[in-house]
Write a protein that holds these residues in place. Structure first.
Motif, PDB file in Angstrom:
ATOM      1  N   SER A 232      35.456  93.151  74.510  1.00 17.53           N
ATOM      2  CA  SER A 232      36.900  93.006  74.334  1.00 17.53           C
ATOM      3  C   SER A 232      37.641  94.085  75.125  1.00 17.53           C
ATOM      4  CB  SER A 232      37.271  93.095  72.852  1.00 17.53           C
ATOM      5  OG  SER A 232      36.734  92.016  72.122  1.00 17.53           O
ATOM      6  N   TYR A 233      37.155  95.326  75.016  1.00 13.41           N
ATOM      7  CA  TYR A 233      37.801  96.428  75.738  1.00 13.41           C
ATOM      8  C   TYR A 233      37.760  96.190  77.247  1.00 13.41           C
ATOM      9  CZ  TYR A 233      38.742 101.053  77.613  1.00 13.41           C
ATOM     10  OH  TYR A 233      39.271 102.097  78.337  1.00 13.41           O
ATOM     11  N   GLU A 236      40.036  93.368  78.371  1.00 13.65           N
ATOM     12  CA  GLU A 236      41.439  93.795  78.289  1.00 13.65           C
ATOM     13  C   GLU A 236      41.775  94.762  79.429  1.00 13.65           C
ATOM     14  OE1 GLU A 236      41.582  95.435  74.397  1.00 13.65           O
ATOM     15  OE2 GLU A 236      41.662  93.465  73.397  1.00 13.65           O
ATOM     16  N   LYS A 237      40.845  95.681  79.732  1.00 14.19           N
ATOM     17  CA  LYS A 237      41.075  96.639  80.805  1.00 14.19           C
ATOM     18  C   LYS A 237      41.147  95.943  82.159  1.00 14.19           C
ATOM     19  CE  LYS A 237      41.552 101.031  81.819  1.00 14.19           C
ATOM     20  NZ  LYS A 237      42.707 101.796  81.298  1.00 14.19           N
ATOM     21  N   THR A 239      42.067  92.882  82.670  1.00 12.02           N
ATOM     22  CA  THR A 239      43.337  92.146  82.703  1.00 12.02           C
ATOM     23  C   THR A 239      44.493  93.082  83.006  1.00 12.02           C
ATOM     24  OG1 THR A 239      42.468  90.589  81.057  1.00 12.02           O
ATOM     25  CG2 THR A 239      44.857  90.632  81.365  1.00 12.02           C
ATOM     26  N   GLU A 240      44.438  94.282  82.435  1.00 11.71           N
ATOM     27  CA  GLU A 240      45.487  95.286  82.681  1.00 11.71           C
ATOM     28  C   GLU A 240      45.514  95.695  84.152  1.00 11.71           C
ATOM     29  OE1 GLU A 240      45.791 100.017  81.821  1.00 11.71           O
ATOM     30  OE2 GLU A 240      45.213  98.759  80.124  1.00 11.71           O
ATOM     31  N   LYS A 318      39.414  88.728  68.295  1.00 17.43           N
ATOM     32  CA  LYS A 318      39.801  89.683  69.326  1.00 17.43           C
ATOM     33  C   LYS A 318      39.107  89.374  70.647  1.00 17.43           C
ATOM     34  CE  LYS A 318      41.014  93.644  66.418  1.00 17.43           C
ATOM     35  NZ  LYS A 318      40.700  95.044  66.042  1.00 17.43           N
ATOM     36  N   ASP A 321      40.634  86.175  72.155  1.00 13.89           N
ATOM     37  CA  ASP A 321      41.947  86.453  72.745  1.00 13.89           C
ATOM     38  C   ASP A 321      41.807  87.214  74.060  1.00 13.89           C
ATOM     39  OD1 ASP A 321      43.127  85.222  70.594  1.00 13.89           O
ATOM     40  OD2 ASP A 321      43.707  87.086  69.583  1.00 13.89           O
ATOM     41  N   ALA A 322      40.908  88.196  74.097  1.00 16.71           N
ATOM     42  CA  ALA A 322      40.713  88.965  75.325  1.00 16.71           C
ATOM     43  C   ALA A 322      40.205  88.073  76.454  1.00 16.71           C
ATOM     44  CB  ALA A 322      39.727  90.105  75.074  1.00 16.71           C
ATOM     45  N   SER A 323      39.331  87.123  76.119  1.00 17.17           N
ATOM     46  CA  SER A 323      38.793  86.203  77.125  1.00 17.17           C
ATOM     47  C   SER A 323      39.872  85.273  77.656  1.00 17.17           C
ATOM     48  CB  SER A 323      37.646  85.383  76.529  1.00 17.17           C
ATOM     49  OG  SER A 323      36.612  86.223  76.085  1.00 17.17           O
ATOM     50  N   HIS A 325      43.149  85.805  77.779  1.00 21.51           N
ATOM     51  CA  HIS A 325      44.081  86.534  78.626  1.00 21.51           C
ATOM     52  C   HIS A 325      43.457  86.908  79.962  1.00 21.51           C
ATOM     53  CE1 HIS A 325      46.115  87.797  74.619  1.00 21.51           C
ATOM     54  NE2 HIS A 325      46.625  86.675  75.081  1.00 21.51           N
ATOM     55  N   PHE A 326      42.160  87.224  79.940  1.00 24.63           N
ATOM     56  CA  PHE A 326      41.485  87.590  81.182  1.00 24.63           C
ATOM     57  C   PHE A 326      41.423  86.416  82.162  1.00 24.63           C
ATOM     58  CE2 PHE A 326      37.407  87.429  83.487  1.00 24.63           C
ATOM     59  CZ  PHE A 326      37.619  88.474  84.374  1.00 24.63           C
TER      60      PHE A 326
END
Length: 344
Positions: A232-233, A236-237, A239-240, A318, A321-323, A325-326
């Motif tokens: 997840s981290y 998210e990173k 994607t950021e 979580k 959701d992270a997947s 958004h990525f």
């Protein structure tokens, strides 16, 4: 055979969700994310930003904060000798022995349940007339301390603490047999504990102790939790750092830039062929745990432990959701170039 939970679809390029330590010593499965990130950075000539996951803040609360004080009353030797007509006398002797004093965790909780049962039976025994009042006082006191005994079992038992802790490493691979070994033990332990908590009566503790032993010997569930947190981290990173694939590598006027082909190759080879199916199985394995985690949170007396277990139950959402958004910027990129996911 792997059953995907997250699918990057070719029609409309939609991502569909079907199911609902200092750095770790071994990043295991999540190294795929590092490999993809490295390929993308190299292709787009981006700064070398790390996505290495830090030690998660989510941790099983410490033993001392969870431990509750228990006021224990001892019965004198002469009084205990007057109870040999019922099982209570034997239990008192056992609990006062050197082995009895070593009981802790759920073994102590089981002993306290047994003592309550024995007190109730001894009160009703016809030979208990002279000690009935003292036995009733002892029963009231013992019952008043039972919830604290259960709290201390959750606080101190090494088997349960390990099973519900976040591990130091990500899983090296998804292993169905090892997963079933651990999750079956946790489910069976929870069913026994639910029964004891509901009836306030305990049968033989052998199976419960065996299940706790299995949990203490297995690293699978702790490492599963760590893998989900690390993935997840990292997603998210990533994607950021890359909220959109640069328009400069989009295909225009029928031309396909070399960088676009390189990105497609990396995404297909690493995310679609490796990461996606692994993430799907992690989510699927975690979702089987949800009811058990919910039941354990319901039994645990400490509010902070209830909150921790509830947080463990959110990991699959979580990661989903992270997947999602990525993948979104990659959907747009694939659509612009009319690429078919998974096919070269």
């Amino acid at each position: 055979m792997k059953r995907s939970v997250l699918i990057f679809r070719s029609f409309g390029y939609a991502l569909v969700a079907l199911g609902l330590s200092a750095c770790s010593d071994d990043q295991g499965l999540t190294e795929y994310a590092d490999a993809l990130h490295s390929r993308v950075q190299s292709t787009l000539k981006l700064p070398n930003n790390s996505i290495e996951a830090p030690k998660p803040q989510l941790q099983y609360p410490g033993k001392r904060p969870l431990t509750r004080n228990i006021e224990r009353r001892s019965m004198g030797l002469l009084e205990s000798l007057r109870l040999n007509h019922c099982q209570l006398g034997q239990l008192i002797a056992e609990n006062n022995s050197s082995l009895g004093k070593l009981k802790d965790g759920f073994s102590r909780y089981h002993a306290d349940l047994n003592m309550i049962q024995a007190l109730k039976k001894c009160i009703e025994h016809p030979e208990s007339t002279n000690v009935k009042d003292k036995l009733k006082e002892a029963l009231v006191h013992k019952e008043s301390q039972l919830q604290n005994s259960l709290a201390n079992a959750f606080a101190r038992d090494d088997g349960l603490r390990k099973a519900l802790s976040v591990g130091n490493n990500s899983l090296p691979k998804i292993h169905v047999t090892e997963y079933n070994y651990a999750v079956n033990a946790l489910e069976r332990f929870t069913r026994i504990l639910e029964r004891w908590s509901y009836t306030k009566e305990a049968d033989a503790p052998d199976e419960l102790i065996e299940m706790l032993g299995r949990l203490e010997r297995s690293d699978y569930l702790p490492d599963l939790f760590r893998t989900m947190l690390d993935y997840s981290y990292k997603l998210e990173k990533m994607t950021e750092l890359l909220p959109e694939v640069p328009k400069s590598v989009y295909c225009q006027n029928g031309k396909v830039p070399d960088d676009a082909l390189a990105l497609k190759e990396a995404f297909n080879a690493i995310y679609l062929k490796e990461m996606q199916s692994d993430i799907a199985e992690l989510i699927e394995q975690h979702q089987r745990l949800l009811m058990t985690l919910e039941n354990l949170a319901g039994i645990a007396p400490q509010p902070e432990l209830k909150a921790y277990i509830a947080e463990l139950g959110t990991l699959s959402k979580k990661l989903t959701d992270a997947s999602v958004h990525f993948v979104r910027p990659w959907q747009k990129f694939y659509s612009a170039c009319d690429f078919t996911p998974g096919l070269d």
